[in-house]
Write a protein that holds these residues in place. Structure first.
Motif, short mmCIF file in Angstrom:
data_model
loop_
_atom_site.label_atom_id
_atom_site.label_comp_id
_atom_site.label_asym_id
_atom_site.label_seq_id
_atom_site.Cartn_x
_atom_site.Cartn_y
_atom_site.Cartn_z
N LEU A 242 5.67 7.97 12.49
CA LEU A 242 6.30 8.90 11.57
C LEU A 242 6.17 10.32 12.11
CD1 LEU A 242 4.77 7.70 8.15
CD2 LEU A 242 6.47 6.56 9.58
N ALA A 243 7.18 11.15 11.88
CA ALA A 243 7.14 12.55 12.31
C ALA A 243 7.64 13.43 11.17
CB ALA A 243 7.97 12.78 13.56
N ARG A 244 6.90 14.49 10.87
CA ARG A 244 7.26 15.37 9.76
C ARG A 244 8.32 16.38 10.17
NH1 ARG A 244 4.76 19.86 7.21
NH2 ARG A 244 3.06 19.82 8.72
N GLU A 245 8.34 16.77 11.43
CA GLU A 245 9.34 17.71 11.94
C GLU A 245 10.09 17.03 13.07
OE1 GLU A 245 7.69 21.44 13.02
OE2 GLU A 245 6.72 21.76 11.08
N ALA B 11 11.99 2.72 4.61
CA ALA B 11 12.46 3.93 5.29
C ALA B 11 12.86 5.02 4.31
CB ALA B 11 13.63 3.58 6.21
N ALA B 12 13.51 4.64 3.21
CA ALA B 12 13.98 5.65 2.26
C ALA B 12 12.82 6.39 1.62
CB ALA B 12 14.85 4.99 1.19
N ALA B 13 11.78 5.66 1.23
CA ALA B 13 10.62 6.30 0.62
C ALA B 13 9.90 7.20 1.62
CB ALA B 13 9.67 5.24 0.08
N ILE B 14 9.81 6.76 2.86
CA ILE B 14 9.17 7.58 3.89
C ILE B 14 9.98 8.85 4.13
CG2 ILE B 14 8.54 7.65 6.33
CD1 ILE B 14 6.70 5.86 4.71
N GLU B 15 11.30 8.72 4.19
CA GLU B 15 12.13 9.90 4.41
C GLU B 15 12.06 10.86 3.23
OE1 GLU B 15 16.67 11.07 5.86
OE2 GLU B 15 16.06 8.96 5.65
N LYS B 16 12.01 10.33 2.01
CA LYS B 16 11.88 11.19 0.83
C LYS B 16 10.57 11.97 0.86
CE LYS B 16 12.16 11.07 -4.22
NZ LYS B 16 12.32 10.19 -5.43
N ALA B 17 9.54 11.39 1.48
CA ALA B 17 8.25 12.07 1.61
C ALA B 17 8.27 13.14 2.70
CB ALA B 17 7.15 11.05 1.90
N ARG C 184 0.82 -1.23 0.00
CA ARG C 184 0.00 0.00 0.00
C ARG C 184 0.85 1.27 0.00
NH1 ARG C 184 -4.46 -3.21 -0.78
NH2 ARG C 184 -4.60 -4.74 0.91
N LEU C 185 2.14 1.14 -0.28
CA LEU C 185 3.01 2.31 -0.18
C LEU C 185 2.55 3.48 -1.05
CD1 LEU C 185 5.52 3.46 1.17
CD2 LEU C 185 6.90 2.47 -0.67
N PRO C 186 2.13 3.27 -2.30
CA PRO C 186 1.64 4.42 -3.09
C PRO C 186 0.45 5.12 -2.44
CG PRO C 186 2.11 2.56 -4.54
CD PRO C 186 2.21 2.04 -3.13
#
Length: 277
Positions: A68-71, A44-50, A14-16
């Motif tokens: 997950l944390a955006r900041e 992790a890489a895709a999440i970090e790129k987001a 479900r990543l997309p």
């Protein structure tokens, strides 16, 4: 501060869907459940790129939770629910994010009931309550967010008469959820929408989403020290309609910054939904 919970039902498959929702909704903190991936397979890489930093507690094929944390970065404080050192299932993860302690949880389904799986669910809920009491005693601002696999009341299920013997609706699990609230936790979504039928899960079968035959099983509970900051909340239900979507939709809340009272007209406002898929 927007905090969301989302059972992704397989993070890699479900990543997309997850990445699209993160881009459109931009929550500050996200609790994910049912990763269905071992630690080494977490994207992790895709999440970090987001734009998100993450911690995760995976498990092959089943279970798994992540924050997950955006900041900033989630500062892990606990991995696994205390109370049973032999319990190896990946169902609880806890971290500090921007001054709030976030508990991400995935309560066992418990079916078939009665049976050993249901007994495990009840024991898990007892352990959760014990840990939640310890968090209350500490007095910190806490959000316990996740898939509780509990419909607390008739309004939380489309046809309650059909679910009386299901492990998600049996009296024992509803009593366990009610005991959490009696200890001092606030059910944020129900507090904001006391009489509205709001669902977070729709089965893949029998056109459940199209018929709006849903369940509310994903919850965000607030400790007393943070409940007055509750400003808004709802469910991004259109995510359930995305291509190859999870059978859950993200539930979310907004917390006002400390010292700033929430505007009265925002407490029942639902944020703009992502575009239809």
């Amino acid at each position: 501060m927007r905090i969301a919970t989302f059972n992704v039902n397989g993070i890699n498959g479900r990543l997309p869907v997850l990445l699209r929702w993160l881009d459109e909704a931009r929550p500050d903190v996200v609790c994910l459940q049912e990763l269905k991936a071992p630690d080494g397979k977490f994207p992790a890489a895709a999440i970090e790129k987001a734009g998100y930093r993450a911690i995760w507690h995976g498990q092959p094929r089943w279970n798994g939770v992540a924050i997950l944390a955006r900041e900033g970065e989630p500062l892990e404080t606990r991995r696994g629910l205390p109370g049973d050192p032999e319990d190896a299932q990946s169902r609880y993860l806890e971290a500090a994010v921007r001054g709030v302690l976030i508990g991400c949880l995935y309560v066992p389904n418990g079916n078939p009931a009665p049976g050993s799986k249901f007994d495990y669910k009840l024991r898990w809920l007892e352990r959760l309550r014990a840990h939640a009491r310890a968090l209350l005693d500490a007095g910190a601002p806490v959000v316990l967010a996740g898939d509780y696999n509990v419909m607390p009341a008739d309004i939380d299920v489309y046809k309650p008469e059909r679910w009386q013997d299901d492990a998600l609706f049996r009296s024992e699990v509803r009593a366990a959820f009610a005991a959490l609230l009696a200890d001092g936790w606030t059910d944020a979504i129900r507090t904001l929408h006391p009489e509205e039928r709001i669902y977070t899960f729709w089965d893949y079968f029998r056109n459940a989403f199209g018929r709006d035959a849903g369940l509310r099983i994903d919850h965000l509970l607030l400790s007393p020290s943070i409940r007055d900051r509750l400003a808004a909340g709802g469910v991004d239900r259109t995510v359930r309609g995305f291509d190859k979507a999870s059978d859950h939709a993200p539930a979310w809340i907004e917390l006002a910054e400390p010292g700033i009272a929430p505007a009265a007209d925002r407490r029942t406002t639902r944020r703009r939904k992502p575009k239809e898929g």
